[in-house]
Design a protein around this motif. Structure first.
Motif, PDB file in Angstrom:
ATOM      1  N   LEU A  37      26.621  33.482  32.211  1.00 55.58           N
ATOM      2  CA  LEU A  37      27.701  32.582  32.634  1.00 55.58           C
ATOM      3  C   LEU A  37      27.730  31.346  31.738  1.00 55.58           C
ATOM      4  O   LEU A  37      28.174  30.280  32.153  1.00 55.58           O
ATOM      5  N   THR A  39      28.653  28.714  28.709  1.00 56.41           N
ATOM      6  CA  THR A  39      29.867  28.199  28.079  1.00 56.41           C
ATOM      7  C   THR A  39      29.554  27.853  26.636  1.00 56.41           C
ATOM      8  O   THR A  39      28.615  27.099  26.356  1.00 56.41           O
ATOM      9  N   ARG A  41      31.560  26.428  23.258  1.00 52.26           N
ATOM     10  CA  ARG A  41      32.824  25.845  22.792  1.00 52.26           C
ATOM     11  C   ARG A  41      32.881  25.873  21.267  1.00 52.26           C
ATOM     12  O   ARG A  41      31.955  25.441  20.593  1.00 52.26           O
ATOM     13  N   HIS A  60      30.805  38.489  26.917  1.00 51.08           N
ATOM     14  CA  HIS A  60      30.805  38.370  28.374  1.00 51.08           C
ATOM     15  C   HIS A  60      30.154  37.069  28.830  1.00 51.08           C
ATOM     16  O   HIS A  60      29.261  37.051  29.665  1.00 51.08           O
ATOM     17  N   ASN A  61      30.618  35.990  28.203  1.00 51.46           N
ATOM     18  CA  ASN A  61      30.320  34.628  28.628  1.00 51.46           C
ATOM     19  C   ASN A  61      31.641  33.874  28.637  1.00 51.46           C
ATOM     20  O   ASN A  61      32.701  34.439  28.405  1.00 51.46           O
ATOM     21  N   GLN A  62      31.581  32.581  28.919  1.00 53.33           N
ATOM     22  CA  GLN A  62      32.781  31.742  28.899  1.00 53.33           C
ATOM     23  C   GLN A  62      32.921  31.128  27.511  1.00 53.33           C
ATOM     24  O   GLN A  62      32.523  29.988  27.267  1.00 53.33           O
ATOM     25  N   GLU A  64      35.083  29.471  24.580  1.00 49.67           N
ATOM     26  CA  GLU A  64      36.277  28.628  24.592  1.00 49.67           C
ATOM     27  C   GLU A  64      36.564  28.099  23.195  1.00 49.67           C
ATOM     28  O   GLU A  64      35.667  28.030  22.345  1.00 49.67           O
ATOM     29  N   SER A  85      35.117  37.787  25.265  1.00 50.76           N
ATOM     30  CA  SER A  85      35.067  36.617  26.139  1.00 50.76           C
ATOM     31  C   SER A  85      35.568  36.941  27.537  1.00 50.76           C
ATOM     32  O   SER A  85      36.421  37.810  27.722  1.00 50.76           O
ATOM     33  N   ASN A  86      35.036  36.225  28.512  1.00 49.75           N
ATOM     34  CA  ASN A  86      35.550  36.294  29.885  1.00 49.75           C
ATOM     35  C   ASN A  86      36.626  35.248  30.129  1.00 49.75           C
ATOM     36  O   ASN A  86      37.164  35.155  31.224  1.00 49.75           O
ATOM     37  N   SER A  87      36.919  34.445  29.129  1.00 47.46           N
ATOM     38  CA  SER A  87      37.868  33.339  29.286  1.00 47.46           C
ATOM     39  C   SER A  87      39.150  33.637  28.521  1.00 47.46           C
ATOM     40  O   SER A  87      39.144  34.302  27.485  1.00 47.46           O
TER      41      SER A  87
END
Length: 417
Positions: A37, A39, A41, A60-62, A64, A85-87
């Motif tokens: 989980l 993040t 960037r 399979h993480n956030q 961005e 990505s999951n986002s």
């Protein structure tokens, strides 16, 4: 830990922003943070000095921001790159500037990355890659014709997923045989025309083939019957027609056979009875005729059987009662008649819009696991039993509309909490 060579933290519940100090691990060969989980960037300098990396997996993480794939141009040892990505707020740019990946990748996963700002452009650097054995560029709105050249360039390719894109035209197969390809998923595109008649020759070792949610037409290809290793076949939501009776010999070892929402006609092939590995069969919303074959009771692996929305006649085979693994049965919207057999282990039962008769299913035909019972628009009669709450304690959905039930609705219905 600046001398660390490998760091595996994948498959946990780590969360928060990727720590900036990770950039000090300049000797890393393998960094796997996938399936968490976290993040991350972009743009970021976290990986700029990790030029010895052979495997980088952030999938399979956030993820961005904007990642310029050109930032990995100095990673000359890179073999595995996983960035799915999951986002929805993550974008990978490969064309502006053009990615100059000098290394020959073996695994590339760029699923759900808004590739090139959803411009539809397939990454051009892939034309220089010849050692890939896994490619996943699904869910990126890529357009143009099916990228046959990916298969021609990478003769060792065993896994190709281009699902959830906008590829059009025919499914053109490469001119040479690929003995390695075992997984092909081109579902959710706009491919059309006939299915390739020689797919078994070009990809003799396919085990997974998913071409659902396209615009394929023409008769059902007999070639699939010669794919001896095929375990999953999904051709649902197309416009495929013709009979399938002769296309499924007894030698096949499929687990999942999904052909729903086509125009397939003829009778249900009895070869599904002798396919001892078959657990999921979905022939719903086609034009099948005839009866449900009695031999279906000989396949004890059936888990899901969906024959909804066809023109089937006759009665429900009593042999279904011996299928102890059967949990989902949908026979609705056919012309079936007669009483219900015993179905002891079902969880979901859908029988609406038939001509079935008899009294309300009593205690003995069904087990205590039943959650859905849909008997609408049949010819069932008699009273609703008072023991309904004890017989079906797990019941969530009870649909009895359009029958000939009579008497009082028992108070025990109110105990189905």
């Amino acid at each position: 830990m600046t001398s660390l060579r490998e760091l595996h933290l994948n498959g946990n519940f780590f969360f928060g922003v990727l720590p900036s100090c990770i950039r000090n691990l300049t000797f890393l060969r393998v960094l796997d943070l996938s399936n968490n989980l976290l993040t991350a960037r972009f743009p970021t300098i976290s990986f700029a000095n990790m030029t010895l990396l052979e495997q980088l997996s952030l999938s399979h993480n956030q993820l961005e921001g904007l990642l310029l794939l050109n930032s990995f141009s100095n990673h000359l040892q890179l073999k595995y790159l996983r960035l799915s990505s999951n986002s929805a707020s993550f974008q990978v740019q490969t064309e502006n500037p053009e990615a100059n990946i000098s290394s020959q990748l073996q695994v590339l996963e760029l699923s759900n990355c808004n590739l090139n700002a959803n411009s539809g452009v397939v990454p051009s650097f892939l034309s220089h890659q010849h050692g890939l054995y896994l490619i996943d560029v699904s869910n990126n709105n890529l357009s143009g014709h099916f990228p046959t050249w990916l298969l021609e360039n990478n003769i060792y390719l065993s896994y190709l997923s281009v699902k959830h894109n906008s590829f059009v035209g025919s499914l053109i197969l490469p001119s040479t045989v690929n003995q390695n390809l075992s997984w092909l998923d081109a579902s959710y595109n706009r491919l059309s025309g006939d299915l390739p008649v020689d797919i078994n020759i070009t990809f003799p070792n396919l085990s997974y083939l998913n071409l659902s949610k396209n615009f394929f037409q023409g008769i059902f290809p007999s070639a699939v019957s010669h794919l001896e290793n095929l375990s999953t076949l999904d051709l649902s939501y197309n416009n495929i027609s013709g009979e399938i009776t002769a296309s499924f010999p007894t030698t096949m070892s499929m687990n999942h056979l999904v052909l729903n929402d086509n125009n397939i006609s003829g009778e249900i092939p009895t070869s599904i009875c002798t396919n001892v590995n078959l657990g999921v069969v979905d022939f719903s919303n086609n034009k099948l005729t005839g009866s449900i074959p009695n031999c279906i009771a000989s396949n004890h692996q059936f888990f899901i059987l969906n024959l909804r929305g066809n023109h089937l006649t006759g009665s429900i085979p009593t042999g279904l009662s011996s299928l102890l693994n059967l949990q989902f049965l949908d026979l609705s919207k056919n012309h079936l008649s007669g009483p219900l057999p015993s179905l002891p282990n079902l969880t979901y039962l859908h029988l609406s819009e038939n001509e079935l008769n008899g009294t309300f299913p009593l205690v003995w035909p069904f087990g205590a696991n039943l959650k859905t019972m849909d008997l609408r628009y049949n010819q069932f009669s008699g009273a609703i039993p008072r023991c309904i709450d004890e017989t079906f304690p797990e019941l969530r959905i009870l649909l009895l509309k359009g029958n000939m039930f009579e008497g009082m609705v028992p108070n025990q219905v109110c105990l189905l909490t």
